[in-house]
Design a protein around this motif. Sequence first.
Motif, PDB file in Angstrom:
ATOM      1  N   PRO A 288      -4.092   1.283   1.560  1.00  0.00           N
ATOM      2  CA  PRO A 288      -3.565   0.314   0.589  1.00  0.00           C
ATOM      3  C   PRO A 288      -2.245  -0.284   1.035  1.00  0.00           C
ATOM      4  O   PRO A 288      -1.477   0.326   1.770  1.00  0.00           O
ATOM      5  CB  PRO A 288      -3.412   1.156  -0.683  1.00  0.00           C
ATOM      6  N   THR A 289      -1.976  -1.482   0.546  1.00  0.00           N
ATOM      7  CA  THR A 289      -0.773  -2.202   0.980  1.00  0.00           C
ATOM      8  C   THR A 289       0.465  -1.807   0.194  1.00  0.00           C
ATOM      9  O   THR A 289       1.557  -2.281   0.495  1.00  0.00           O
ATOM     10  CB  THR A 289      -0.994  -3.715   0.849  1.00  0.00           C
ATOM     11  N   SER A 290       0.324  -0.964  -0.826  1.00  0.00           N
ATOM     12  CA  SER A 290       1.469  -0.453  -1.573  1.00  0.00           C
ATOM     13  C   SER A 290       1.466   1.063  -1.441  1.00  0.00           C
ATOM     14  O   SER A 290       0.509   1.731  -1.826  1.00  0.00           O
ATOM     15  CB  SER A 290       1.379  -0.867  -3.048  1.00  0.00           C
ATOM     16  N   ARG A 291       2.539   1.611  -0.904  1.00  0.00           N
ATOM     17  CA  ARG A 291       2.623   3.041  -0.622  1.00  0.00           C
ATOM     18  C   ARG A 291       3.958   3.586  -1.124  1.00  0.00           C
ATOM     19  O   ARG A 291       4.982   2.898  -1.078  1.00  0.00           O
ATOM     20  CB  ARG A 291       2.507   3.312   0.875  1.00  0.00           C
ATOM     21  N   ARG A 292       3.931   4.851  -1.593  1.00  0.00           N
ATOM     22  CA  ARG A 292       5.142   5.529  -2.055  1.00  0.00           C
ATOM     23  C   ARG A 292       5.600   6.543  -1.004  1.00  0.00           C
ATOM     24  O   ARG A 292       4.848   6.875  -0.097  1.00  0.00           O
ATOM     25  CB  ARG A 292       4.888   6.232  -3.387  1.00  0.00           C
ATOM     26  N   HIS A 293       6.803   6.998  -1.137  1.00  0.00           N
ATOM     27  CA  HIS A 293       7.319   8.011  -0.213  1.00  0.00           C
ATOM     28  C   HIS A 293       6.357   9.192  -0.153  1.00  0.00           C
ATOM     29  O   HIS A 293       5.930   9.725  -1.182  1.00  0.00           O
ATOM     30  CB  HIS A 293       8.703   8.494  -0.654  1.00  0.00           C
ATOM     31  N   GLY A 294       5.996   9.569   1.075  1.00  0.00           N
ATOM     32  CA  GLY A 294       5.094  10.689   1.261  1.00  0.00           C
ATOM     33  C   GLY A 294       3.624  10.333   1.237  1.00  0.00           C
ATOM     34  O   GLY A 294       2.780  11.167   1.593  1.00  0.00           O
ATOM     35  N   ASP A 295       3.292   9.100   0.830  1.00  0.00           N
ATOM     36  CA  ASP A 295       1.882   8.704   0.802  1.00  0.00           C
ATOM     37  C   ASP A 295       1.331   8.566   2.219  1.00  0.00           C
ATOM     38  O   ASP A 295       2.055   8.177   3.148  1.00  0.00           O
ATOM     39  CB  ASP A 295       1.719   7.361   0.091  1.00  0.00           C
ATOM     40  N   PRO A 296       0.041   8.840   2.402  1.00  0.00           N
ATOM     41  CA  PRO A 296      -0.557   8.650   3.732  1.00  0.00           C
ATOM     42  C   PRO A 296      -0.753   7.177   4.052  1.00  0.00           C
ATOM     43  O   PRO A 296      -1.003   6.354   3.168  1.00  0.00           O
ATOM     44  CB  PRO A 296      -1.901   9.375   3.598  1.00  0.00           C
ATOM     45  N   VAL A 297      -0.639   6.854   5.344  1.00  0.00           N
ATOM     46  CA  VAL A 297      -0.855   5.493   5.848  1.00  0.00           C
ATOM     47  C   VAL A 297      -1.758   5.593   7.078  1.00  0.00           C
ATOM     48  O   VAL A 297      -1.559   6.468   7.931  1.00  0.00           O
ATOM     49  CB  VAL A 297       0.476   4.807   6.227  1.00  0.00           C
ATOM     50  N   SER A 298      -2.728   4.698   7.182  1.00  0.00           N
ATOM     51  CA  SER A 298      -3.604   4.678   8.357  1.00  0.00           C
ATOM     52  C   SER A 298      -3.811   3.248   8.821  1.00  0.00           C
ATOM     53  O   SER A 298      -3.793   2.308   8.016  1.00  0.00           O
ATOM     54  CB  SER A 298      -4.957   5.331   8.044  1.00  0.00           C
ATOM     55  N   TYR A 299      -3.986   3.084  10.122  1.00  0.00           N
ATOM     56  CA  TYR A 299      -4.283   1.774  10.676  1.00  0.00           C
ATOM     57  C   TYR A 299      -4.939   1.945  12.034  1.00  0.00           C
ATOM     58  O   TYR A 299      -4.937   3.031  12.622  1.00  0.00           O
ATOM     59  CB  TYR A 299      -3.023   0.908  10.783  1.00  0.00           C
ATOM     60  N   THR A 300      -5.524   0.850  12.528  1.00  0.00           N
ATOM     61  CA  THR A 300      -6.206   0.877  13.827  1.00  0.00           C
ATOM     62  C   THR A 300      -5.542  -0.099  14.786  1.00  0.00           C
ATOM     63  O   THR A 300      -4.922  -1.091  14.365  1.00  0.00           O
ATOM     64  CB  THR A 300      -7.688   0.507  13.686  1.00  0.00           C
ATOM     65  N   LEU A 301      -5.675   0.202  16.056  1.00  0.00           N
ATOM     66  CA  LEU A 301      -5.164  -0.670  17.128  1.00  0.00           C
ATOM     67  C   LEU A 301      -6.234  -0.706  18.217  1.00  0.00           C
ATOM     68  O   LEU A 301      -6.761   0.337  18.612  1.00  0.00           O
ATOM     69  CB  LEU A 301      -3.845  -0.121  17.657  1.00  0.00           C
ATOM     70  N   SER A 302      -6.552  -1.903  18.696  1.00  0.00           N
ATOM     71  CA  SER A 302      -7.540  -2.028  19.775  1.00  0.00           C
ATOM     72  C   SER A 302      -6.959  -2.835  20.926  1.00  0.00           C
ATOM     73  O   SER A 302      -6.181  -3.775  20.718  1.00  0.00           O
ATOM     74  CB  SER A 302      -8.824  -2.704  19.270  1.00  0.00           C
ATOM     75  N   VAL A 303      -7.326  -2.447  22.140  1.00  0.00           N
ATOM     76  CA  VAL A 303      -6.967  -3.184  23.351  1.00  0.00           C
ATOM     77  C   VAL A 303      -8.270  -3.559  24.047  1.00  0.00           C
ATOM     78  O   VAL A 303      -9.103  -2.700  24.335  1.00  0.00           O
ATOM     79  CB  VAL A 303      -6.090  -2.344  24.293  1.00  0.00           C
ATOM     80  N   LYS A 304      -8.445  -4.867  24.303  1.00  0.00           N
ATOM     81  CA  LYS A 304      -9.697  -5.358  24.875  1.00  0.00           C
ATOM     82  C   LYS A 304      -9.454  -6.010  26.229  1.00  0.00           C
ATOM     83  O   LYS A 304      -8.423  -6.664  26.443  1.00  0.00           O
ATOM     84  CB  LYS A 304     -10.335  -6.390  23.929  1.00  0.00           C
ATOM     85  N   ASN A 305     -10.394  -5.838  27.121  1.00  0.00           N
ATOM     86  CA  ASN A 305     -10.369  -6.465  28.439  1.00  0.00           C
ATOM     87  C   ASN A 305     -11.321  -7.657  28.397  1.00  0.00           C
ATOM     88  O   ASN A 305     -12.517  -7.531  28.653  1.00  0.00           O
ATOM     89  CB  ASN A 305     -10.793  -5.452  29.507  1.00  0.00           C
ATOM     90  N   ALA A 418       2.242  -4.220   7.044  1.00  0.00           N
ATOM     91  CA  ALA A 418       1.566  -2.937   6.894  1.00  0.00           C
ATOM     92  C   ALA A 418       1.491  -2.507   5.422  1.00  0.00           C
ATOM     93  O   ALA A 418       0.411  -2.269   4.890  1.00  0.00           O
ATOM     94  CB  ALA A 418       2.293  -1.882   7.719  1.00  0.00           C
ATOM     95  N   PHE A 419       2.639  -2.421   4.771  1.00  0.00           N
ATOM     96  CA  PHE A 419       2.644  -1.981   3.372  1.00  0.00           C
ATOM     97  C   PHE A 419       4.012  -2.261   2.774  1.00  0.00           C
ATOM     98  O   PHE A 419       4.986  -2.545   3.480  1.00  0.00           O
ATOM     99  CB  PHE A 419       2.313  -0.488   3.263  1.00  0.00           C
ATOM    100  N   VAL A 420       4.075  -2.172   1.432  1.00  0.00           N
ATOM    101  CA  VAL A 420       5.328  -2.285   0.688  1.00  0.00           C
ATOM    102  C   VAL A 420       5.676  -0.913   0.148  1.00  0.00           C
ATOM    103  O   VAL A 420       4.814  -0.205  -0.401  1.00  0.00           O
ATOM    104  CB  VAL A 420       5.203  -3.307  -0.458  1.00  0.00           C
ATOM    105  N   VAL A 421       6.924  -0.513   0.327  1.00  0.00           N
ATOM    106  CA  VAL A 421       7.366   0.794  -0.154  1.00  0.00           C
ATOM    107  C   VAL A 421       7.595   0.712  -1.657  1.00  0.00           C
ATOM    108  O   VAL A 421       8.497   0.010  -2.126  1.00  0.00           O
ATOM    109  CB  VAL A 421       8.660   1.249   0.550  1.00  0.00           C
ATOM    110  N   ASP A 422       6.756   1.392  -2.411  1.00  0.00           N
ATOM    111  CA  ASP A 422       6.809   1.359  -3.871  1.00  0.00           C
ATOM    112  C   ASP A 422       7.614   2.552  -4.371  1.00  0.00           C
ATOM    113  O   ASP A 422       7.256   3.708  -4.118  1.00  0.00           O
ATOM    114  CB  ASP A 422       5.377   1.404  -4.428  1.00  0.00           C
ATOM    115  N   CYS A 423       8.718   2.271  -5.080  1.00  0.00           N
ATOM    116  CA  CYS A 423       9.544   3.329  -5.651  1.00  0.00           C
ATOM    117  C   CYS A 423       9.614   3.114  -7.160  1.00  0.00           C
ATOM    118  O   CYS A 423      10.439   2.315  -7.638  1.00  0.00           O
ATOM    119  CB  CYS A 423      10.952   3.310  -5.065  1.00  0.00           C
ATOM    120  N   PRO A 424       8.749   3.752  -7.992  1.00  0.00           N
ATOM    121  CA  PRO A 424       8.740   3.521  -9.442  1.00  0.00           C
ATOM    122  C   PRO A 424      10.051   3.975 -10.081  1.00  0.00           C
ATOM    123  O   PRO A 424      10.651   4.975  -9.674  1.00  0.00           O
ATOM    124  CB  PRO A 424       7.565   4.365  -9.926  1.00  0.00           C
ATOM    125  N   THR A 425      10.501   3.218 -11.089  1.00  0.00           N
ATOM    126  CA  THR A 425      11.740   3.555 -11.804  1.00  0.00           C
ATOM    127  C   THR A 425      11.463   4.691 -12.773  1.00  0.00           C
ATOM    128  O   THR A 425      10.474   4.661 -13.521  1.00  0.00           O
ATOM    129  CB  THR A 425      12.255   2.327 -12.573  1.00  0.00           C
TER     130      THR A 425
END
Length: 465
Positions: A288-305, A418-425
């Motif tokens: 997800p594009t909104s993440r809080r401190h400690g939340d998991p984040v995943s993404y992919t990276l590819s290199v092509k010839n 990547a994402f926005v750091v969400d810090c709820p009040t």
Amino acid sequence: MSYLYFKKYVLLAGLTFLPAIAWSQFVVPPAFRNAVELQWNLTGSAQLTAASSPGYDAAGSGWLRLTENARQQTGSAQYTGASFSAEEGVIIDFDYVMWMTDAPTDLAGDGLSFYLYDATKGMTGAKHGGDLGYCGGDGGYLGVGFDAYGYFSTDIACGGLGDPNTPRIPNTIAIRGPLSSSNTYLAGTNVPALNNPDATARAVDRSARIVLVPTGDANSPFLVSVLDGPTGAPAPIITDQPFPYAAPPQLSIGFSASTGTATQIHEVRLNKVAVPADVQIDVAMTSPTSRRHGDPVSYTLSVKNNTLSNSPLSAKIDVPSSAPLINDRIPELSNKTWTCTASGAGTTCPAASGSGDIADLGNYTMGQSGELNFVFQGEVDQAAVCNASVGNSASVDFTPTSGFADEDPANNQSSSTAFVVDCPTDPIKPVPTKPVPALGVWGLSLLSMGLIGWGAIAQRRNRKG
């Protein structure tokens, strides 16, 4: 590679493809600046200007002088340190300068040539004058003439049977075929002045680039592009010219120049020889594009010839130390790990897994159309700034010493939000009230006695009054 971008298209069916694609790198060090070049064979009038004789230039600042400003000279230089096959592409970058003129006739010429030659032969028989030291050479396969005088670009050059009164075409860049085809003229383009006939000292040099893209067709193995222009800024002159001649098994490169009754000094410096390639990098978020401190984040990276422009082939990066370096960093993530999988024959990962950001990650291989796929896992660091928009920018680039030149640097970088750091009040909590303390039995007794005593005193005062 900033000089030229090629438009990709699919080759038409029906080509006779080379039966085996066995690439290796053809890397030639920069040359002609010093007093000695052990891997070059200099013939005729060719000499290094930084050599003790003639000693025209200091070591490190020299040139390959192919001719003096004298009549009937031919100078040539063939690289003998390595060879390559027509299954490979090659890019050659060099600077050149042509200056002075024949005083009696006031004619400046003739010009210089870059060529491919059969590495099992030499250039014996190459002719002087307007043939630019290329035509007639027994090993000559492909010649690009920088024709100042304008004879090389006519149909009477190289033993042609055209009208002897054919006018010259000065300042032309032209491509000619192998000796087996009588060095046939294939293409040419008129350009601004290639030389400096009025100069009495070395003039400002020009830059050129020759690009040979392999087609996979044994009978027409290259598309030839030529760039030329002011120092450091060559522009397209001839683009994707087919070269319909089967090549000898092993090729190498060379330079030559010649004079006739027209004369000038011809000088060359080789800057780089490399294999063309096109690697591409892409990043994509999978969390997800909104993440809080400690939340998991995943993404992919590819290199092509990628396949080369106008070619069914891609560069084969089979020396791990020559692999382009991958960089990807997100400081707002902690506990970051990654895994890598490879697809395509001859393609290997730098490692099956790793941790942390990647910086200058290399030591892998990429075969024809090979691909590396990375999966990253991490968590939002506790120090990440609240409401910050965290970006991900990755890159893949060949080093200057890798022996490769990337056709399209525009796809060597990839960025995304990547994402926005969400810090709820935290909600506002009411201030608790303190309860009135309850009186015990003794407290009530004392209070009662106090009230009785106060009442008695009040009555006395009333009686006295």
